[in-house]
Design an enzyme around this catalytic site. Structure first.
Site, PDB file in Angstrom:
ATOM      1  N   ILE A 189      -9.448   8.003   7.104  1.00 14.38           N
ATOM      2  CA  ILE A 189     -10.678   8.719   6.765  1.00 14.38           C
ATOM      3  C   ILE A 189     -11.839   8.121   7.553  1.00 14.38           C
ATOM      4  CG2 ILE A 189     -12.208   9.424   4.887  1.00 14.38           C
ATOM      5  CD1 ILE A 189      -9.784   8.963   2.984  1.00 14.38           C
ATOM      6  N   TYR A 214       0.828  -1.206   0.000  1.00 11.96           N
ATOM      7  CA  TYR A 214       0.000   0.000   0.000  1.00 11.96           C
ATOM      8  C   TYR A 214       0.865   1.259   0.000  1.00 11.96           C
ATOM      9  CZ  TYR A 214      -3.165   3.589   1.818  1.00 11.96           C
ATOM     10  OH  TYR A 214      -3.879   4.761   2.010  1.00 11.96           O
ATOM     11  N   THR A 261     -14.932   6.916   7.624  1.00 10.09           N
ATOM     12  CA  THR A 261     -15.992   6.387   6.760  1.00 10.09           C
ATOM     13  C   THR A 261     -16.663   5.214   7.466  1.00 10.09           C
ATOM     14  OG1 THR A 261     -14.554   4.764   5.696  1.00 10.09           O
ATOM     15  CG2 THR A 261     -14.665   6.974   4.683  1.00 10.09           C
ATOM     16  N   PRO A 262     -17.871   4.869   7.046  1.00 12.79           N
ATOM     17  CA  PRO A 262     -18.517   3.684   7.627  1.00 12.79           C
ATOM     18  C   PRO A 262     -17.671   2.417   7.474  1.00 12.79           C
ATOM     19  CG  PRO A 262     -20.131   4.998   6.448  1.00 12.79           C
ATOM     20  CD  PRO A 262     -18.776   5.605   6.156  1.00 12.79           C
TER      21      PRO A 262
END
Length: 164
Positions: free
Chosen positions: A118, A85, A120-121
């Site tokens: 981030i 990544y 986010t869900p």
């Protein structure tokens, strides 16, 4: 914003934002299969290349504009298990730097945003016990991207976007 009808000239392209990407945790580098390493390069770097490749002729022909790509804050704060990544997101920064150098004279500005984790869900579900105090609201990223897409004399920047 109205779309041009067939036969009508469309407005010139002035900004392109590449948001495509993804994360996968893995083992250390010697434990990461080459297929997984290449998958993360394809997921994070290839769409950036393809988007820029398609947009640049239009930006140059229109007299310039802005390209904004998303990397990751983690490239400045590496952690174990993310070598594929981190390599892919670092490559995005290299591409942005090359674009800034190659197309700055054509009025095309290329910049990168480097968000932290981030909020986010999906991230909440993947890390339910995490301390979210430093997580970045998507709106903060959007504000930074919007600024960089504006008529600002910024080219080749790596803009960190951290939480509150």
């Amino acid at each position: 914003m109205r779309r041009a009808r067939r036969g009508e000239p469309s407005a010139p392209l002035t900004a392109v934002v590449n948001l495509v990407g993804g994360f996968a945790m893995g083992g250390r580098l010697h434990e990461t299969p080459v297929d997984e390493f290449e998958r993360l390069l394809r997921l994070n770097l290839r769409p950036t290349y393809l988007t820029c490749h398609a947009a640049l002729p239009h930006l140059v022909a229109g007299g310039g504009g802005s390209i904004v790509c998303v990397s990751a804050r983690a490239v400045e704060r590496p952690f174990p298990g993310a070598s594929a990544y981190l390599t892919a997101k670092t490559a995005v920064l290299g591409l942005v730097g090359a674009l800034a150098a190659e197309y700055g004279g054509d009025g095309v500005r290329a910049n990168a945003v480097l968000p932290g984790v981030i909020d986010t869900p999906a991230n909440r579900a993947a890390m339910p016990d995490s301390d979210r105090a430093g997580w970045v609201a998507p709106e903060r990223i959007a504000e930074t991207v919007r600024f960089l897409c504006g008529d600002v004399p910024v080219n080749g920047a790596r803009v960190p976007v951290d939480g509150p």
